[in-house]
Design an enzyme around this catalytic site. Structure first.
Site, mmCIF file in Angstrom:
data_model
loop_
_atom_site.group_PDB
_atom_site.id
_atom_site.type_symbol
_atom_site.label_atom_id
_atom_site.label_comp_id
_atom_site.label_asym_id
_atom_site.label_seq_id
_atom_site.Cartn_x
_atom_site.Cartn_y
_atom_site.Cartn_z
ATOM 1 N N GLY A 128 0.836 -1.201 0.000
ATOM 2 C CA GLY A 128 0.000 0.000 0.000
ATOM 3 C C GLY A 128 0.866 1.244 0.000
ATOM 4 N N SER A 129 0.331 2.310 0.550
ATOM 5 C CA SER A 129 1.038 3.590 0.517
ATOM 6 C C SER A 129 2.252 3.573 1.454
ATOM 7 C CB SER A 129 0.086 4.700 0.960
ATOM 8 O OG SER A 129 -0.395 4.396 2.259
ATOM 9 N N GLY A 183 2.963 1.905 5.221
ATOM 10 C CA GLY A 183 4.136 1.062 5.463
ATOM 11 C C GLY A 183 4.965 1.533 6.647
ATOM 12 N N GLU A 229 5.816 -3.463 0.444
ATOM 13 C CA GLU A 229 5.676 -3.163 -0.993
ATOM 14 C C GLU A 229 4.865 -1.875 -1.086
ATOM 15 O OE1 GLU A 229 6.884 -4.884 -3.525
ATOM 16 O OE2 GLU A 229 7.475 -6.775 -2.611
ATOM 17 N N CYS A 231 1.118 0.560 -8.920
ATOM 18 C CA CYS A 231 2.302 1.026 -8.187
ATOM 19 C C CYS A 231 3.436 1.292 -9.162
ATOM 20 C CB CYS A 231 2.705 0.011 -7.133
ATOM 21 S SG CYS A 231 2.847 -1.653 -7.791
HETATM 22 P P1 NAD Z 1 -3.420 2.272 1.457
HETATM 23 O O1 NAD Z 1 -2.089 2.475 2.076
HETATM 24 O O2 NAD Z 1 -4.458 3.296 1.642
HETATM 25 O O3 NAD Z 1 -4.062 0.889 1.987
HETATM 26 C C1 NAD Z 1 -3.388 -0.349 1.810
HETATM 27 C C2 NAD Z 1 -3.828 -1.323 2.883
HETATM 28 O O4 NAD Z 1 -3.280 -0.920 4.142
HETATM 29 C C3 NAD Z 1 -5.348 -1.381 3.096
HETATM 30 O O5 NAD Z 1 -5.711 -2.724 3.303
HETATM 31 C C4 NAD Z 1 -5.545 -0.547 4.342
HETATM 32 O O6 NAD Z 1 -6.711 -0.853 5.054
HETATM 33 C C5 NAD Z 1 -4.304 -0.906 5.128
HETATM 34 N N1 NAD Z 1 -3.898 0.054 6.167
HETATM 35 C C6 NAD Z 1 -3.989 1.402 6.128
HETATM 36 N N2 NAD Z 1 -3.451 1.932 7.252
HETATM 37 C C7 NAD Z 1 -2.994 0.902 7.993
HETATM 38 C C8 NAD Z 1 -2.328 0.797 9.254
HETATM 39 N N3 NAD Z 1 -2.031 1.874 9.979
HETATM 40 N N4 NAD Z 1 -1.987 -0.423 9.713
HETATM 41 C C9 NAD Z 1 -2.264 -1.527 8.980
HETATM 42 N N5 NAD Z 1 -2.910 -1.503 7.799
HETATM 43 C C10 NAD Z 1 -3.273 -0.294 7.303
HETATM 44 O O7 NAD Z 1 -3.157 2.028 -0.117
HETATM 45 P P2 NAD Z 1 -4.212 1.914 -1.315
HETATM 46 O O8 NAD Z 1 -4.803 3.244 -1.609
HETATM 47 O O9 NAD Z 1 -5.128 0.746 -1.101
HETATM 48 O O10 NAD Z 1 -3.247 1.489 -2.522
HETATM 49 C C11 NAD Z 1 -2.485 2.411 -3.268
HETATM 50 C C12 NAD Z 1 -1.054 2.460 -2.783
HETATM 51 O O11 NAD Z 1 -0.504 1.140 -2.757
HETATM 52 C C13 NAD Z 1 -0.150 3.247 -3.716
HETATM 53 O O12 NAD Z 1 0.760 3.990 -2.945
HETATM 54 C C14 NAD Z 1 0.574 2.158 -4.504
HETATM 55 O O13 NAD Z 1 1.805 2.571 -5.065
HETATM 56 C C15 NAD Z 1 0.745 1.123 -3.453
HETATM 57 N N6 NAD Z 1 0.954 -0.204 -4.031
HETATM 58 C C16 NAD Z 1 2.225 -0.712 -3.990
HETATM 59 C C17 NAD Z 1 2.473 -1.939 -4.576
HETATM 60 C C18 NAD Z 1 3.872 -2.517 -4.578
HETATM 61 O O14 NAD Z 1 3.997 -3.699 -4.859
HETATM 62 N N7 NAD Z 1 4.918 -1.748 -4.298
HETATM 63 C C19 NAD Z 1 1.432 -2.672 -5.175
HETATM 64 C C20 NAD Z 1 0.152 -2.115 -5.167
HETATM 65 C C21 NAD Z 1 -0.078 -0.876 -4.594
#
Ligand code: NAD
Length: 511
Positions: free
Chosen positions: A242-243, A247, A264, A298
């Site tokens: 995720g973001s 992370g 990731e 991503c």
């Molecule tokens: P996001 O960070 O908003 O959410 C991702 C996940 O994290 C969700 O399941 C969310 O509920 C969870 N989450 C959020 N805060 C948390 C916390 N404090 N503790 C634990 N879990 C938590 O991301 P998004 O909007 O769903 O996805 C887009 C982002 O993901 C972009 O930044 C993109 O680049 C990244 N991404 C990276 C990859 C990679 O492989 N590098 C792949 C796909 C997406």
């Protein structure tokens, strides 16, 4: 869109389950939530959610399942993944429909995502017979020094909205052959595809007496559910996608208890286009990388670093290609650019465009909301190309939308400095006909990203390689190559088959 209900667990009191512990589906005691489809802003499902206590119960059940699963021989574990892969093959089109509904991807990309699951199953089945350790020369006579790889435990998977199937599959299929169990916290945007994927595992496990169903668990809900999973000591590995902001929090929570995290996170991917580039190929690669999945990968292309001698020709060709893009409802035949995931995402894109203009940028095309002939509740946008005077502040952040900045360079040193001058380090590419430039870009002093491509775009990786990136992207590697090692624990074993007890380093300690 009609839901493929044959793949989904039954409703509980009219609501989708928030918790799945193997075949045991529960509502969950967290607050139910209502995700909207990016296509039209309509409700996709009312979904139950896990509470932190539910997360604890799922982890406990997954741990019990792990204790049994770790003793099953790895090639037999591979047979489970073989059966899961058969399920994914059989239901590919229906699974893809759920991805389109919840993430807004066009069918071809949604089917491509399910194909990644199928591919990683094939990879994992082969891997189940190749979990090799080393045999190392011992310094002591009549001693063997060997390295073994053993199952690790419960793997927590936190996934993002934009690859709601593949990210879980990369982790879960490898973890299963490695002898681990999984507790999955999917994105709150995509609970249905998650429940369907889990249900496929449950059905496959039901055909194998060796496989406890609680090998796979799902805890739906928001950040609090993910945070509970990250904090649980019984989860030795948390793989979070995720973001970067997410992370950082997960890394601290897991680090605090000295667990392992595999991160990731966001990218800010660039392509260098040199004077010897094949521009026909480059234009096609740029358009797919920048606007595919409506710029919500991503690995989407965010920055174009173009030699000043070819920038005018390239931008003219790109503008022409951008104007011909079919944008709209992804379920309609021929559409290539679907919606943004939400209104917030549209607003983020507008904020970045405004900042880019203030920092000297010129919008060459795109950036407007499309309202004609698209469902009213969705956020559709024309992909934007913005010419910047140099790499400014706004270009250092990832804007998760079809927004690509163009800057120029004169020397390759200059291009490399721009390329590596951002906090993230996921994917990168160079288009060149010059082998020296290609070698420099992919070499040790070249791109600082986890992925460095030549004459293909930044997105669309194959599952056979290790996937991930450096710096603010988090440093994790998933899927192919030797990524499996992160899902196992390494034991170094010394066996003495002699009659004496020599100590290492020649130490004497005779009693
Ligand atoms: P996001 O960070 O908003 O959410 C991702 C996940 O994290 C969700 O399941 C969310 O509920 C969870 N989450 C959020 N805060 C948390 C916390 N404090 N503790 C634990 N879990 C938590 O991301 P998004 O909007 O769903 O996805 C887009 C982002 O993901 C972009 O930044 C993109 O680049 C990244 N991404 C990276 C990859 C990679 O492989 N590098 C792949 C796909 C997406």
């Amino acid at each position: 869109m009609e839901l493929p209900t044959n793949l989904l667990p039954a409703l509980i009191d009219g609501v989708r389950p928030g918790v799945a512990i193997g075949a045991d589906y529960q509502l969950g005691s967290g607050a139910a939530f209502e995700p909207l489809s990016p296509i039209d802003g309509e409700l996709t499902s009312k979904c139950g959610a896990a509470s932190p206590a539910d997360v604890g119960a799922a982890v406990a059940a997954a741990h019990e399942a792990f204790l049994q699963w770790r003793t099953v021989p790895a090639p037999v574990r591979g047979q489970l993944v073989l059966r899961i892969g058969e399920m994914a093959r059989r239901h590919k089109a229906e699974l893809a429909k759920l991805i389109t509904l919840e993430a807004g991807k066009i069918p071809s990309e949604a089917e491509g995502e399910v194909q990644e699951w199928i591919d990683v199953c094939d990879f994992a089945v082969g891997l189940s017979r190749q979990l090799y350790g080393l045999s190392i020369a011992s310094e002591r006579p009549e001693h063997q020094l060997i390295e073994q790889w053993h199952p690790l435990g419960v793997v927590g998977v936190i996934s993002a909205f934009n690859f709601p199937n593949a990210v879980w599959a990369w982790n879960a299929m490898i973890a299963l052959v490695c002898g681990d169990s999984i507790v999955w916290k999917p994105s709150e945007q995509t609970p249905l595809i998650s429940l369907a994927c889990h249900e496929m595992v449950v059905r496959a496990a039901a055909t194998m007496p060796e496989a406890p169903a609680a090998l796979s668990c799902v805890v739906n809900g928001g950040a609090d559910v993910g945070a509970a999973l990250a904090a649980d000591k019984r989860v030795p590995l948390v793989s979070a996608t995720g973001s970067t902001a997410m992370g950082r929090k997960v890394a601290v929570a897991v680090g605090q208890r000295l667990g392992r995290s595999l991160l990731e996170l966001g990218g800010n991917n660039a392509m260098i286009v040199t004077p010897t580039a094949d521009l026909d190929l480059a234009v096609r690669a740029i358009v797919f990388a920048a606007v595919g999945t409506a710029g919500q990968r991503c690995t989407s292309l965010r920055r174009l670093i173009v030699h000043s001698s070819i920038v005018d020709e390239l931008t003219t060709r790109l503008e022409k290609a951008y104007k011909s893009l079919p944008i709209g409802d992804p379920t309609k035949e021929g559409v290539l650019v679907g919606p943004l995931v939400s209104e917030a995402s549209f607003n983020n894109m507008q904020t970045s465009l405004a900042a880019a203009k203030l920092q000297g940028g010129e919008v060459l095309c795109g950036g407007d909301r499309v309202t004609d002939a698209v469902p009213a509740g969705g956020f559709y946008v024309t992909p934007a190309l913005v010419r910047m005077p140099k790499q400014t502040e706004v270009m250092l952040d990832e804007t998760f939308a079809p927004l690509t900045y163009i800057v120029t360079y004169d020397t390759l040193d200059e291009a490399m400095a721009i390329h590596n001058g951002v906090p993230q380090g996921l994917s990168s590419a160079i288009f060149t006909g010059d082998i020296r430039e290609a070698g420099r870009f992919t070499g040790p002093a070249g791109s600082d990203c986890g992925i460095a491509n030549v004459n293909i775009g930044t997105s669309g990786a194959e599952i056979g390689g290790a996937f991930g990136g450096e710096k603010d992207t988090g440093g994790g590697r998933e899927s192919g190559s030797d990524s499996w090692k992160q899902y196992m624990r390494r034991t170094t074993t010394t066996v003495n088959y002699g009659a004496a007890l020599p100590l290492a380093q020649g130490v004497k300690f005779d009693v």
